[in-house]
Enzyme design. Structure first.
Site, PDB file in Angstrom:
ATOM      1  CB  THR A  19      31.718  35.806  41.403  1.00 15.31           C
ATOM      2  OG1 THR A  19      31.621  37.083  42.035  1.00 15.31           O
ATOM      3  CG2 THR A  19      33.040  35.694  40.703  1.00 15.31           C
ATOM      4  NE  ARG A  23      24.997  40.806  43.485  1.00 14.33           N
ATOM      5  CZ  ARG A  23      25.924  40.672  44.399  1.00 14.33           C
ATOM      6  NH1 ARG A  23      26.826  41.624  44.575  1.00 14.33           N
ATOM      7  NH2 ARG A  23      25.957  39.596  45.134  1.00 14.33           N
ATOM      8  CE  LYS A 127      23.866  33.317  45.228  1.00 13.67           C
ATOM      9  NZ  LYS A 127      25.161  33.230  45.864  1.00 13.67           N
ATOM     10  CG  ASP A 278      24.999  40.855  53.245  1.00 17.04           C
ATOM     11  OD1 ASP A 278      24.536  39.910  53.916  1.00 17.04           O
ATOM     12  OD2 ASP A 278      25.359  40.732  52.054  1.00 17.04           O
ATOM     13  CG  ASP A 280      22.634  38.233  50.382  1.00 17.23           C
ATOM     14  OD1 ASP A 280      23.380  39.045  50.977  1.00 17.23           O
ATOM     15  OD2 ASP A 280      23.086  37.338  49.632  1.00 17.23           O
ATOM     16  CB  THR A 345      37.951  37.226  45.310  1.00 17.53           C
ATOM     17  OG1 THR A 345      39.135  37.729  45.916  1.00 17.53           O
ATOM     18  CG2 THR A 345      36.756  37.976  45.848  1.00 17.53           C
ATOM     19  CD  GLU A 364      35.114  35.644  49.616  1.00 16.51           C
ATOM     20  OE1 GLU A 364      35.825  35.994  48.664  1.00 16.51           O
ATOM     21  OE2 GLU A 364      33.873  35.690  49.585  1.00 16.51           O
ATOM     22  CB  SER A 366      34.640  40.774  51.341  1.00 18.57           C
ATOM     23  OG  SER A 366      34.454  39.405  51.024  1.00 18.57           O
ATOM     24  NE  ARG A 497      36.291  44.649  46.305  1.00 21.86           N
ATOM     25  CZ  ARG A 497      35.233  45.441  46.481  1.00 21.86           C
ATOM     26  NH1 ARG A 497      35.380  46.593  47.116  1.00 21.86           N
ATOM     27  NH2 ARG A 497      34.051  45.092  46.022  1.00 21.86           N
TER      28      ARG A 497
HETATM   29  C1  G1P Z   1      33.014  41.110  46.794  1.00 21.12           C
HETATM   30  C2  G1P Z   1      33.988  40.580  47.816  1.00 21.12           C
HETATM   31  C3  G1P Z   1      34.129  39.096  47.668  1.00 21.12           C
HETATM   32  C4  G1P Z   1      32.760  38.439  47.768  1.00 21.12           C
HETATM   33  C5  G1P Z   1      31.812  39.067  46.766  1.00 21.12           C
HETATM   34  C6  G1P Z   1      30.401  38.548  46.908  1.00 21.12           C
HETATM   35  O1  G1P Z   1      33.483  40.840  45.509  1.00 21.12           O
HETATM   36  O2  G1P Z   1      35.253  41.202  47.716  1.00 21.12           O
HETATM   37  O3  G1P Z   1      34.993  38.606  48.654  1.00 21.12           O
HETATM   38  O4  G1P Z   1      32.848  37.072  47.529  1.00 21.12           O
HETATM   39  O5  G1P Z   1      31.775  40.482  46.954  1.00 21.12           O
HETATM   40  O6  G1P Z   1      29.859  38.864  48.165  1.00 21.12           O
HETATM   41  P1  G1P Z   1      34.272  41.900  44.623  1.00 21.12           P
HETATM   42  O7  G1P Z   1      33.407  43.122  44.539  1.00 21.12           O
HETATM   43  O8  G1P Z   1      35.540  42.207  45.381  1.00 21.12           O
HETATM   44  O9  G1P Z   1      34.513  41.196  43.337  1.00 21.12           O
HETATM   45 ZN    ZN Z   2      25.426  39.269  50.663  1.00 16.93          ZN
END
Ligand code: G1P
Ligand code: ZN
Length: 544
Positions: A19, A23, A127, A278, A280, A345, A364, A366, A497
């Protein structure tokens, strides 16, 4: 004439980009043609009209500068007439989103692996964001992946490296490269949104803050915004020098990885407020003196107090949260009588809602919170929201959160991550839970009775696209929930998770420590999933 070369290459990607783009370890990107193949696959998946501009920048990690030069040459070869690049190759993710929007560029390439460690043996990422400033939608990422499987050549223009450390625009034959200050436009945007005078006055009262950039991209942004423009003392900042290895750390602002900051906020004479972001710059963590604000609560509290912030004085069109994020913001939306959307997500799902003016704020669990000022989550923006709210309410962070709980009740919340477990064991756990979908409803575990369970799927209300398999939800009759989901961003094995949430209307009854308050839910999650037996892990690697 600048010469354009076509270089023969072959299909390379074995796996769909996640998403957040592609990476991989730096070592995967380094062999000949790898980066070029992916960049060409991006350019082949978008239409590049005449006179198009590309925004380009990254979080400053190892390999950033090398990749910037390659991408400039490929952008020109593929028909872009201008590239706007952050000085030194730097642009935080939210700043890149802002630059795309402000200068109306066709799109942008952001070089980052977010919070993953950086260095020759660590991660790199790339990206594509579209003209609205947000991550490319599924349609484009699918096309990029398809292209990467059939690619046979890429185009690169032949000219020497551009000096990306010198501000200003250089005109070449038929195209130009403009090196911009990576901070100024973003800092101006923040100044236009928040009550900088009130925050300045707050610092003048002796209010103390510690902001931790974790050696990553927000360092220069924090200096300009907090110290230069908001006159906070220099010692309000820590780890604000960007390093290519992020100081050898793991720049993920949570209780585990930002422990240096956490220790400062939990010591005697702790500062009044603490925050981190974080690699970025899109994530944030908010702390008070001896107090941690859960990201889900942070979103709800910003929503509830948005009118105190000049940019949101007129109120909010709506709010959105990702499915695993707690329902705290839903309660605020109900009271404000505005819509609240539940999305899968990943930030890209918020973009359509924001473009259609359906939501103003989103977030989110996260550690990602943001609004429609850009199309990415925004760490420093979230910190400024809190500072603005604290300045306006003249209350401490802890007092603001507790007052919120007293008014709305508390969605006690925690996430348990099991990182780098064997992929098969992880999918086995999910299969095992799915096999119980018929038998779980009405089963009782202690004081909790299962109401329903499902695998979350989402139909985008704007474009009708459907996303299935977005996480297993076990919903209890009392409003509590357990969610199981596989991470889409890990680079080693699988990360499972577990998201735990229990709603408690009467806060006086609840234990402040979420792990204690959720102990029973944690037991139920382990029982239903057989996680320990199936993965051999006896405790989570990260608890937030
Ligand atoms: C994780 C986070 C999600 C966030 C993504 C990108 O993804 O849980 O909320 O959008 O990083 O920063 P995941 O590793 O859970 O797929
Ligand atoms: Zn980030």
């Amino acid at each position: 004439m600048t010469e354009i070369f076509t270089v023969k290459t072959q299909a390379f990607l074995d796996q769909k980009p996640g998403t957040s783009g592609l990476r991989k370890k730096v070592k995967v990107f380094q062999p000949p043609h790898y980066l070029e193949n992916f960049v060409q696959s991006i350019f082949d998946s978008v239409t590049i009209p005449p006179n198009s501009t590309l925004t380009l920048g990254g979080d400053g990690r190892f390999y950033n500068r090398v990749a910037i030069q390659v991408i400039i040459k490929m952008a020109v070869a593929n028909g872009f007439t201008k590239v706007i690049v952050g000085q030194g190759g730097i642009l935080s993710t939210p700043a890149a989103s802002h630059i795309i929007r402000k200068y109306q560029t066709l799109g942008g390439i952001i070089l980052s692996a977010s919070h993953n460690p950086a260095g020759p043996d660590e991660d790199f990422g790339i990206k594509y964001n579209t003209a609205n400033g947000g991550p490319a939608p599924e349609k484009i990422t699918e096309a990029i992946f398809a292209k990467s499987k059939t690619i046979s050549d890429y185009k690169v223009a032949d000219f020497s490296d551009v000096n990306i450390d010198q501000l200003g625009e250089t005109n070449f034959d038929g195209f130009s490269v403009q090196v911009i200050d990576p901070v100024a436009d973003y800092a101006d945007l923040m100044m236009s949104m928040f009550d900088f005078n009130a925050i300045k006055a707050l610092f003048e009262t002796g209010f103390s803050m510690k902001f931790d950039a974790m050696h990553a991209v927000t360092g220069p942004y924090a200096k300009e915004i907090f110290v230069n423009r908001l006159t906070a003392p220099e010692n309000s900042l820590m780890n604000c020098e960007v390093s290519e290895t992020f100081g050898g750390g793991h720049p993920d602002p949570n209780l585990t990885y930002a422990h240096e900051l956490v220790e400062q906020l939990y010591q005697a004479n702790a500062p009044d407020f603490g925050a981190a972001s974080d690699g970025d710059g899109d994530r944030n963590m908010i702390l008070g003196n001896h107090f941690f604000v859960t990201p889900s609560d942070s979103l709800a509290i910003i929503a509830a107090n948005a009118k105190l912030i000049p940019a949101y004085q007129q109120g909010l069109a709506g709010v959105a949260r990702s499915m695993p994020t707690s329902g705290a913001v839903d309660r605020v939306a109900k009271k404000l009588n505005i819509p609240c959307y539940e999305t899968p997500t990943g930030w890209k799902f918020f973009g359509n809602l924001m473009d259609a003016d359906k939501v103003t704020l989103c977030g989110e669990e996260s550690f990602g919170t943001g609004s429609n000022h850009v199309r990415e989550k925004d760490g420093l923006w979230a910190v400024l929201c809190w500072l603005n709210i604290i300045a306006a309410k003249k209350m401490s962070t802890e007092a603001i959160v507790k007052a919120h709980w007293a008014e709305y009740g508390r969605n006690v919340y925690s996430r348990h991550d099991y990182e780098a477990i064997p992929t098969e064991a992880a999918s086995g756990v999910l299969q095992h839970i799915k096999a119980q979908f018929d038998s779980l409803p009405n089963q009782t575990f202690g004081k909790y009775t299962v109401k329903t369970c499902d695998d979350f799927s989402y139909t985008d209300p704007i474009d009708g696209s459907i996303s299935t398999g977005q996480g297993i939800r076990i919903l209890f009759a009392c409003g509590s929930r357990i969610v199981f989901r596989l991470s889409g961003t890990g680079t080693e094995g699988a990360t499972l998770r577990i998201y735990l949430e229990a709603y408690e209307p009467d806060v006086s009854k609840h234990h402040l420590d979420a792990q204690v308050a959720l102990a029973e839910m944690i037991e139920i999650a382990l029982k239903i999933s057989q996680l320990k037996q199936r993965t051999g892990c006896d405790k989570p690697t990260v608890i937030t």
